[in-house]
Design a protein around this motif. Sequence first.
Motif, PDB file in Angstrom:
ATOM      1  N   LYS A  18       0.848  -1.198   0.000  1.00 59.23           N
ATOM      2  CA  LYS A  18       0.000   0.000   0.000  1.00 59.23           C
ATOM      3  C   LYS A  18       0.879   1.241   0.000  1.00 59.23           C
ATOM      4  O   LYS A  18       2.011   1.215   0.465  1.00 59.23           O
ATOM      5  CB  LYS A  18      -0.896   0.033   1.249  1.00 59.23           C
ATOM      6  CG  LYS A  18      -1.767  -1.180   1.435  1.00 59.23           C
ATOM      7  CD  LYS A  18      -2.934  -1.174   0.503  1.00 59.23           C
ATOM      8  CE  LYS A  18      -3.874  -2.334   0.830  1.00 59.23           C
ATOM      9  NZ  LYS A  18      -4.992  -2.403  -0.069  1.00 59.23           N
ATOM     10  N   ASP A  22      -2.772   5.879  -0.427  1.00 63.39           N
ATOM     11  CA  ASP A  22      -3.890   4.952  -0.199  1.00 63.39           C
ATOM     12  C   ASP A  22      -4.403   5.077   1.232  1.00 63.39           C
ATOM     13  O   ASP A  22      -5.610   5.149   1.466  1.00 63.39           O
ATOM     14  CB  ASP A  22      -3.454   3.502  -0.436  1.00 63.39           C
ATOM     15  CG  ASP A  22      -2.985   3.230  -1.855  1.00 63.39           C
ATOM     16  OD1 ASP A  22      -3.493   3.886  -2.794  1.00 63.39           O
ATOM     17  OD2 ASP A  22      -2.112   2.363  -2.020  1.00 63.39           O
ATOM     18  N   LEU A  23      -3.458   5.103   2.174  1.00 62.95           N
ATOM     19  CA  LEU A  23      -3.839   5.218   3.582  1.00 62.95           C
ATOM     20  C   LEU A  23      -4.465   6.581   3.865  1.00 62.95           C
ATOM     21  O   LEU A  23      -5.463   6.667   4.584  1.00 62.95           O
ATOM     22  CB  LEU A  23      -2.626   4.985   4.494  1.00 62.95           C
ATOM     23  CG  LEU A  23      -2.888   5.097   5.995  1.00 62.95           C
ATOM     24  CD1 LEU A  23      -3.963   4.110   6.451  1.00 62.95           C
ATOM     25  CD2 LEU A  23      -1.594   4.893   6.772  1.00 62.95           C
ATOM     26  N   LYS A  25      -6.178   8.473   1.883  1.00 66.80           N
ATOM     27  CA  LYS A  25      -7.547   8.483   1.360  1.00 66.80           C
ATOM     28  C   LYS A  25      -8.467   7.688   2.286  1.00 66.80           C
ATOM     29  O   LYS A  25      -9.573   8.135   2.599  1.00 66.80           O
ATOM     30  CB  LYS A  25      -7.565   7.887  -0.046  1.00 66.80           C
ATOM     31  CG  LYS A  25      -8.875   7.997  -0.761  1.00 66.80           C
ATOM     32  CD  LYS A  25      -8.765   7.520  -2.194  1.00 66.80           C
ATOM     33  CE  LYS A  25     -10.067   7.718  -2.927  1.00 66.80           C
ATOM     34  NZ  LYS A  25      -9.967   7.311  -4.337  1.00 66.80           N
ATOM     35  N   TYR A  26      -8.036   6.523   2.730  1.00 68.24           N
ATOM     36  CA  TYR A  26      -8.832   5.681   3.627  1.00 68.24           C
ATOM     37  C   TYR A  26      -9.104   6.384   4.955  1.00 68.24           C
ATOM     38  O   TYR A  26     -10.223   6.330   5.476  1.00 68.24           O
ATOM     39  CB  TYR A  26      -8.098   4.356   3.860  1.00 68.24           C
ATOM     40  CG  TYR A  26      -8.784   3.429   4.829  1.00 68.24           C
ATOM     41  CD1 TYR A  26      -9.862   2.648   4.426  1.00 68.24           C
ATOM     42  CD2 TYR A  26      -8.353   3.326   6.145  1.00 68.24           C
ATOM     43  CE1 TYR A  26     -10.505   1.798   5.310  1.00 68.24           C
ATOM     44  CE2 TYR A  26      -8.984   2.478   7.037  1.00 68.24           C
ATOM     45  CZ  TYR A  26     -10.051   1.714   6.621  1.00 68.24           C
ATOM     46  OH  TYR A  26     -10.683   0.863   7.507  1.00 68.24           O
ATOM     47  N   MET A  27      -8.074   7.047   5.485  1.00 69.76           N
ATOM     48  CA  MET A  27      -8.193   7.714   6.791  1.00 69.76           C
ATOM     49  C   MET A  27      -8.827   9.094   6.694  1.00 69.76           C
ATOM     50  O   MET A  27      -9.118   9.716   7.710  1.00 69.76           O
ATOM     51  CB  MET A  27      -6.802   7.846   7.431  1.00 69.76           C
ATOM     52  CG  MET A  27      -6.111   6.532   7.719  1.00 69.76           C
ATOM     53  SD  MET A  27      -6.897   5.582   9.024  1.00 69.76           S
ATOM     54  CE  MET A  27      -6.590   6.641  10.420  1.00 69.76           C
ATOM     55  N   LYS A  28      -8.970   9.600   5.468  1.00 70.37           N
ATOM     56  CA  LYS A  28      -9.499  10.945   5.228  1.00 70.37           C
ATOM     57  C   LYS A  28      -8.635  12.015   5.899  1.00 70.37           C
ATOM     58  O   LYS A  28      -9.124  12.912   6.596  1.00 70.37           O
ATOM     59  CB  LYS A  28     -10.964  11.054   5.680  1.00 70.37           C
ATOM     60  CG  LYS A  28     -11.873  10.106   4.915  1.00 70.37           C
ATOM     61  CD  LYS A  28     -13.296  10.203   5.368  1.00 70.37           C
ATOM     62  CE  LYS A  28     -14.124   9.179   4.580  1.00 70.37           C
ATOM     63  NZ  LYS A  28     -15.461   9.035   5.084  1.00 70.37           N
ATOM     64  N   LYS A  51      -7.666   1.869  13.111  1.00 68.56           N
ATOM     65  CA  LYS A  51      -8.146   2.016  11.727  1.00 68.56           C
ATOM     66  C   LYS A  51      -7.060   1.614  10.730  1.00 68.56           C
ATOM     67  O   LYS A  51      -7.344   0.962   9.727  1.00 68.56           O
ATOM     68  CB  LYS A  51      -8.571   3.462  11.454  1.00 68.56           C
ATOM     69  CG  LYS A  51      -9.833   3.875  12.171  1.00 68.56           C
ATOM     70  CD  LYS A  51     -10.136   5.344  11.880  1.00 68.56           C
ATOM     71  CE  LYS A  51     -11.229   5.881  12.748  1.00 68.56           C
ATOM     72  NZ  LYS A  51     -11.434   7.329  12.549  1.00 68.56           N
ATOM     73  N   PHE A  55      -7.020  -1.349   7.895  1.00 65.58           N
ATOM     74  CA  PHE A  55      -6.700  -1.068   6.494  1.00 65.58           C
ATOM     75  C   PHE A  55      -5.663  -2.039   5.941  1.00 65.58           C
ATOM     76  O   PHE A  55      -5.780  -2.495   4.806  1.00 65.58           O
ATOM     77  CB  PHE A  55      -6.197   0.375   6.364  1.00 65.58           C
ATOM     78  CG  PHE A  55      -5.767   0.758   4.982  1.00 65.58           C
ATOM     79  CD1 PHE A  55      -6.699   0.913   3.966  1.00 65.58           C
ATOM     80  CD2 PHE A  55      -4.431   0.964   4.687  1.00 65.58           C
ATOM     81  CE1 PHE A  55      -6.306   1.278   2.686  1.00 65.58           C
ATOM     82  CE2 PHE A  55      -4.030   1.319   3.419  1.00 65.58           C
ATOM     83  CZ  PHE A  55      -4.972   1.486   2.412  1.00 65.58           C
TER      84      PHE A  55
END
Length: 75
Positions: A18, A22-23, A25-28, A51, A55
Amino acid sequence: MSKIKYNRIKTVLTEADKKNSDLAKYMKVHVITVSNWCTNTNQPSIQDLFKIAKFVNKDVRQLLVSTRPNDKSEN
């Protein structure tokens, strides 16, 4: 004096194939926030660690550097 490492986020992201983006975006969060976590400049909250673990599909304990010098559980 070398910087103390508290987390293994960068290593775990690499193992999971990853990217920081990517992280982020996932974590905002901003990609710079993730970069700071990866370089141990700043640390994520406990909630964020959980979180991140979700992921990368890892146990949350694998995100932290062991406090036991000979402990191989972080590998």
